[in-house]
Design a protein around this motif. Structure first.
Motif, PDB file in Angstrom:
ATOM      1  N   ALA A 168       1.136  -1.235  -0.682  1.00 38.05           N
ATOM      2  CA  ALA A 168       0.075  -0.227  -0.219  1.00 38.05           C
ATOM      3  C   ALA A 168       0.661   1.305   0.227  1.00 38.05           C
ATOM      4  O   ALA A 168       0.745   2.308  -0.846  1.00 38.05           O
ATOM      5  N   ARG A 169       1.750   1.450   0.712  1.00 38.28           N
ATOM      6  CA  ARG A 169       2.819   2.062   0.864  1.00 38.28           C
ATOM      7  C   ARG A 169       3.229   2.827  -0.763  1.00 38.28           C
ATOM      8  O   ARG A 169       4.138   4.069  -0.987  1.00 38.28           O
ATOM      9  N   GLY A 170       3.725   1.302  -1.281  1.00 43.65           N
ATOM     10  CA  GLY A 170       4.617   2.054  -2.546  1.00 43.65           C
ATOM     11  C   GLY A 170       3.236   1.971  -3.632  1.00 43.65           C
ATOM     12  O   GLY A 170       3.425   3.086  -4.463  1.00 43.65           O
ATOM     13  N   GLN A 171       2.054   1.948  -3.215  1.00 43.79           N
ATOM     14  CA  GLN A 171       0.726   1.883  -4.128  1.00 43.79           C
ATOM     15  C   GLN A 171       0.862   3.823  -4.343  1.00 43.79           C
ATOM     16  O   GLN A 171       0.961   4.050  -4.872  1.00 43.79           O
ATOM     17  N   ALA A 172       0.640   4.129  -2.722  1.00 47.32           N
ATOM     18  CA  ALA A 172       0.415   5.807  -2.480  1.00 47.32           C
ATOM     19  C   ALA A 172       1.896   6.058  -3.008  1.00 47.32           C
ATOM     20  O   ALA A 172       1.893   7.977  -3.699  1.00 47.32           O
ATOM     21  N   ALA A 173       3.097   5.568  -2.980  1.00 43.76           N
ATOM     22  CA  ALA A 173       4.403   6.632  -3.110  1.00 43.76           C
ATOM     23  C   ALA A 173       3.740   6.552  -5.017  1.00 43.76           C
ATOM     24  O   ALA A 173       4.993   7.536  -5.192  1.00 43.76           O
TER      25      ALA A 173
END
Length: 398
Positions: free
Chosen positions: A53-58
């Motif tokens: 999820a952190r990667g998707q937001a980034a």
């Protein structure tokens, strides 16, 4: 049951995308581990979900995943940056803070609180189009300036500030730069590298994700300047402690992924709906003016003043059929005109005749056609009412 009103208030909130909800649901009932308990398989699985999820937001904002922390929303992210930097800036002799008169209350009220604590504030005006002149920002920055905060896209009038140019000015002057991008992310391209921002806030419920979750981009070199607003646990690199809500993060991540894939086509569709709506008003003879620059604007936003019509009366007339607003949801119920419209230089009459209309992912052309017809009928009904001025009544009675 009565027919549900047509929803045209997408700047206030967006319905959660069913695809994001489907991803999120399994992490509430099945894969429910604590992402910070990595000594067991449930915790390890949850940590992987959080990382994804952190990667998707980034990716949606052109950042590295290690520069993203999760928050409860953009309001907390804004507070974390502005209040979290204040003590360190003051210690370095950088107690001058700069923002804009049309900012969201989640920024303006934090600045005002810091002003009462002794910080020097500069609140810059905009032009009548709602845009900040970069030259005005450059002139406002001095040797004691520590932070500039400028909203990417305005939540009431939808105008898009020249963030890249403003960021370049701040970078050249070695001043930290924050942008509240809750309204912009997922609707227009955002690239934190190109924009020269040091901090950027986003919110889940503005991009068809779950409410109660948001994120904050922190440029790695700037992380050391932030003081957490509360203590305990050390999560999110010690900046935002507390157990991270994995399911909400998963929903936010999926919403970011969808927005990145569909943003370009959605933008064109929303522009067509917006132009169609305005053409319907014009053809019906409605006299209106658009508040804020029409070109540098969120594709789904309109804020218009209707000549001769009180906005609150109009909202009451259309309420059974349409969900629209007269301004920001955060100031709903306020008796005074919108501070954003006042900052544009609108007189009280025009400000009080203004409505905000927000088109979104689920808005259809048929809904827009119906909404325009309902609104036009209500405007004509209100315009047909003739009130006798109070002075004329008094003179007649005497």
């Amino acid at each position: 049951m009565p027919e549900r009103p047509i929803y045209l208030d997408y700047q206030a909130s967006t319905p959660m995308d069913a695809r994001a909800l489907a991803v999120m649901a399994s992490y509430l009932t099945e894969s429910f581990g604590n992402p910070h308990a990595e000594e067991n398989l449930h915790g390890q699985s949850a940590a992987h979900v959080l990382a994804r999820a952190r990667g998707q937001a980034a990716r949606l904002i052109g950042a590295d995943s290690s520069d993203i922390i999760f928050t409860s929303g953009a309001t907390e992210a804004n507070n974390l940056v502005i209040s979290g930097l204040s003590e360190g800036l003051r210690a370095r002799g950088k107690n001058h803070l700069v923002t804009v008169a049309t900012e969201h209350k989640a920024v303006l009220q934090v600045f005002e609180a810091l002003g009462r604590q002794g910080h020097e504030l500069t609140i810059l005006p905009t032009g009548g189009d709602g845009l900040l002149d970069p030259a005005a920002l450059a002139a406002a920055i001095g040797p004691r300036t520590g932070l500039v905060s400028v909203m990417f896209a305005n939540n009431e009038i939808g105008v898009l500030q020249p963030i890249d140019e403003l960021g370049r000015i701040c970078r050249d002057r070695e001043v930290l730069f924050h942008s509240d991008a809750a309204q912009a992310v997922g609707k227009v391209p955002v690239d934190v590298g190109r924009l020269n921002v040091d901090f950027l806030s986003l919110s889940g419920h503005k991009i068809y994700g779950p409410p109660g979750i948001g994120a904050l981009f922190i440029r790695r070199a700037c992380r050391r300047y932030l003081k957490p607003l509360f203590i305990g646990g050390g999560q999110e690199w010690g900046i935002r402690p507390g157990t991270v809500p994995m399911a909400l993060c998963a929903g936010l991540g999926e919403a970011c992924e969808i927005a990145g894939l569909e943003m370009a086509t959605e933008r064109q569709r929303l522009l067509q709906l917006r132009d169609f709506f305005l053409s319907e008003l014009s053809q019906a003879g409605v006299v209106y003016s658009v508040n804020g620059d029409l070109n540098r604007r969120l594709p789904g936003n309109l804020n218009v003043s209707i000549d001769g019509v009180d906005a609150e009366a109009l909202l009451m007339c259309v309420r059974p059929r349409l969900s629209i607003s007269s301004g920001s949801a955060c100031t709903s119920g306020a008796l005074s005109p919108s501070h954003v419209l006042q900052a544009l230089g609108l007189d009280e009459i025009r400000a009080e005749s203004s409505i905000r209309i927000g088109f979104g992912r689920h808005t259809t052309r048929e809904e827009v056609e119906t909404a325009a017809a309902v609104l036009i009928a209500a405007i004509k009904r209100l315009m047909s009412v003739r009130y006798t001025p109070r002075l004329a009544v008094e003179e007649h009675s005497s």
